[in-house]
Design a protein around this motif. Structure first.
Motif, PDB file in Angstrom:
ATOM      1  N   GLY A  58      -1.635  -4.838  -6.529  1.00  9.49           N
ATOM      2  CA  GLY A  58      -2.325  -4.842  -5.262  1.00  9.49           C
ATOM      3  C   GLY A  58      -3.331  -3.727  -5.070  1.00  9.49           C
ATOM      4  O   GLY A  58      -4.059  -3.731  -4.084  1.00  9.49           O
ATOM      5  N   LYS A  59      -3.413  -2.767  -5.968  1.00  7.02           N
ATOM      6  CA  LYS A  59      -4.327  -1.639  -5.751  1.00  7.02           C
ATOM      7  C   LYS A  59      -4.581  -0.905  -7.060  1.00  7.02           C
ATOM      8  O   LYS A  59      -3.739  -0.851  -7.934  1.00  7.02           O
ATOM      9  CB  LYS A  59      -3.722  -0.666  -4.749  1.00  7.02           C
ATOM     10  N   ASP A  60      -5.777  -0.326  -7.162  1.00  2.60           N
ATOM     11  CA  ASP A  60      -6.109   0.597  -8.241  1.00  2.60           C
ATOM     12  C   ASP A  60      -6.299   1.966  -7.611  1.00  2.60           C
ATOM     13  O   ASP A  60      -7.059   2.111  -6.658  1.00  2.60           O
ATOM     14  CB  ASP A  60      -7.388   0.185  -8.962  1.00  2.60           C
ATOM     15  N   VAL A  86       1.884   9.177  -3.629  1.00  2.00           N
ATOM     16  CA  VAL A  86       2.829   9.335  -2.518  1.00  2.00           C
ATOM     17  C   VAL A  86       2.255   8.690  -1.255  1.00  2.00           C
ATOM     18  O   VAL A  86       2.968   8.019  -0.510  1.00  2.00           O
ATOM     19  CB  VAL A  86       3.164  10.830  -2.296  1.00  2.00           C
ATOM     20  N   LYS A  87       0.954   8.865  -1.019  1.00  2.00           N
ATOM     21  CA  LYS A  87       0.298   8.259   0.140  1.00  2.00           C
ATOM     22  C   LYS A  87       0.361   6.733   0.061  1.00  2.00           C
ATOM     23  O   LYS A  87       0.655   6.061   1.060  1.00  2.00           O
ATOM     24  CB  LYS A  87      -1.153   8.734   0.200  1.00  2.00           C
ATOM     25  N   HIS A  88       0.092   6.185  -1.108  1.00  2.00           N
ATOM     26  CA  HIS A  88       0.162   4.728  -1.301  1.00  2.00           C
ATOM     27  C   HIS A  88       1.576   4.219  -1.065  1.00  2.00           C
ATOM     28  O   HIS A  88       1.776   3.196  -0.413  1.00  2.00           O
ATOM     29  CB  HIS A  88      -0.312   4.374  -2.707  1.00  2.00           C
ATOM     30  N   LYS A  89       2.539   4.947  -1.566  1.00  2.00           N
ATOM     31  CA  LYS A  89       3.936   4.543  -1.407  1.00  2.00           C
ATOM     32  C   LYS A  89       4.352   4.584   0.063  1.00  2.00           C
ATOM     33  O   LYS A  89       5.074   3.705   0.532  1.00  2.00           O
ATOM     34  CB  LYS A  89       4.824   5.460  -2.256  1.00  2.00           C
ATOM     35  N   GLU A  90       3.907   5.597   0.796  1.00  2.00           N
ATOM     36  CA  GLU A  90       4.207   5.691   2.229  1.00  2.00           C
ATOM     37  C   GLU A  90       3.576   4.527   2.994  1.00  2.00           C
ATOM     38  O   GLU A  90       4.200   3.971   3.891  1.00  2.00           O
ATOM     39  CB  GLU A  90       3.711   7.020   2.799  1.00  2.00           C
ATOM     40  N   LYS A  91       2.350   4.167   2.639  1.00  2.00           N
ATOM     41  CA  LYS A  91       1.701   3.035   3.298  1.00  2.00           C
ATOM     42  C   LYS A  91       2.479   1.751   3.048  1.00  2.00           C
ATOM     43  O   LYS A  91       2.661   0.945   3.954  1.00  2.00           O
ATOM     44  CB  LYS A  91       0.268   2.868   2.795  1.00  2.00           C
ATOM     45  N   GLN A  92       2.932   1.569   1.817  1.00  2.00           N
ATOM     46  CA  GLN A  92       3.707   0.378   1.491  1.00  2.00           C
ATOM     47  C   GLN A  92       5.015   0.358   2.263  1.00  2.00           C
ATOM     48  O   GLN A  92       5.442  -0.675   2.762  1.00  2.00           O
ATOM     49  CB  GLN A  92       3.989   0.301  -0.020  1.00  2.00           C
ATOM     50  N   ASN A  94       5.686   1.880   5.158  1.00  2.00           N
ATOM     51  CA  ASN A  94       5.406   1.636   6.568  1.00  2.00           C
ATOM     52  C   ASN A  94       5.045   0.179   6.815  1.00  2.00           C
ATOM     53  O   ASN A  94       5.432  -0.405   7.818  1.00  2.00           O
ATOM     54  CB  ASN A  94       4.279   2.548   7.063  1.00  2.00           C
ATOM     55  N   PHE A  95       4.310  -0.418   5.905  1.00  2.00           N
ATOM     56  CA  PHE A  95       3.943  -1.821   6.035  1.00  2.00           C
ATOM     57  C   PHE A  95       5.183  -2.705   5.979  1.00  2.00           C
ATOM     58  O   PHE A  95       5.333  -3.625   6.766  1.00  2.00           O
ATOM     59  CB  PHE A  95       2.959  -2.217   4.932  1.00  2.00           C
ATOM     60  N   ASP A  96       6.081  -2.421   5.060  1.00  2.00           N
ATOM     61  CA  ASP A  96       7.300  -3.203   4.931  1.00  2.00           C
ATOM     62  C   ASP A  96       8.176  -3.053   6.177  1.00  2.00           C
ATOM     63  O   ASP A  96       8.753  -4.024   6.656  1.00  2.00           O
ATOM     64  CB  ASP A  96       8.095  -2.774   3.689  1.00  2.00           C
ATOM     65  N   ASN A  97       8.290  -1.855   6.731  1.00  2.00           N
ATOM     66  CA  ASN A  97       9.094  -1.642   7.923  1.00  2.00           C
ATOM     67  C   ASN A  97       8.489  -2.341   9.139  1.00  2.00           C
ATOM     68  O   ASN A  97       9.213  -2.872   9.970  1.00  2.00           O
ATOM     69  CB  ASN A  97       9.250  -0.149   8.213  1.00  2.00           C
ATOM     70  N   THR A  98       7.184  -2.340   9.251  1.00  2.00           N
ATOM     71  CA  THR A  98       6.520  -2.987  10.374  1.00  2.00           C
ATOM     72  C   THR A  98       6.778  -4.478  10.360  1.00  2.00           C
ATOM     73  O   THR A  98       7.053  -5.086  11.389  1.00  2.00           O
ATOM     74  CB  THR A  98       5.001  -2.707  10.331  1.00  2.00           C
ATOM     75  N   ALA A  99       6.741  -5.092   9.198  1.00  2.00           N
ATOM     76  CA  ALA A  99       6.995  -6.522   9.105  1.00  2.00           C
ATOM     77  C   ALA A  99       8.415  -6.845   9.514  1.00  2.00           C
ATOM     78  O   ALA A  99       8.670  -7.864  10.195  1.00  2.00           O
ATOM     79  CB  ALA A  99       6.734  -7.002   7.678  1.00  2.00           C
ATOM     80  N   ALA A 100       9.368  -6.035   9.154  1.00  2.00           N
ATOM     81  CA  ALA A 100      10.773  -6.268   9.513  1.00  2.00           C
ATOM     82  C   ALA A 100      10.965  -6.146  11.024  1.00  2.00           C
ATOM     83  O   ALA A 100      11.735  -6.903  11.622  1.00  2.00           O
ATOM     84  CB  ALA A 100      11.676  -5.300   8.777  1.00  2.00           C
ATOM     85  N   LYS A 101      10.276  -5.218  11.657  1.00  2.00           N
ATOM     86  CA  LYS A 101      10.394  -5.058  13.109  1.00  2.00           C
ATOM     87  C   LYS A 101       9.884  -6.286  13.845  1.00  2.00           C
ATOM     88  O   LYS A 101      10.464  -6.729  14.820  1.00  2.00           O
ATOM     89  CB  LYS A 101       9.605  -3.824  13.578  1.00  2.00           C
TER      90      LYS A 101
END
Length: 105
Positions: A58-60, A86-92, A94-101
């Motif tokens: 999904g990203k380079d 680390v920034k990319h991992k945090e974004k992923q 946060n994105f996963d948690n937002t979808a679950a909410k």
């Protein structure tokens, strides 16, 4: 995971190859699914340049650094890349948690 190291106007010695591999081992601990890593080391008049491109699903992730010393440029590159991973991992995360909410509501 493939780690490709190439040099422009520079021969990649076994010592440089080993140094890059040990430094990038720290970065690769933070991210699991790396497809491949391309490191380009180049020598220009009065400066040394190091670039990296990490291919993850999904990203380079791309970073580069310039210094007078090649080993210092590699160190700066590893630090930048580590922060970007680390920034990319945090974004992923946060994105996963937002979808679950949104699904739970």
């Amino acid at each position: 995971m493939n780690l490709n190291i190439s040099g422009h106007h520079l021969d990649i010695t076994p010592a440089i190859r080993e140094y890059v591999e040990t430094k990038f081992a720290r970065v690769l601990r933070h991210i699991d699914n790396v497809i491949d890593v391309q490191v380009i080391l180049s020598k220009e008049p009065l400066k040394q340049k190091a670039e990296v491109t990490l291919h993850v699903p999904g990203k380079d992730i791309h970073a580069e650094s310039i210094d007078d010393n090649l080993y210092a440029a590699i160190d700066l590159l590893v630090d930048k890349t580590d922060r970007l991973v680390v920034k990319h991992k945090e974004k992923q995360k946060n994105f996963d948690n937002t979808a679950a909410k949104h699904l739970a509501s």
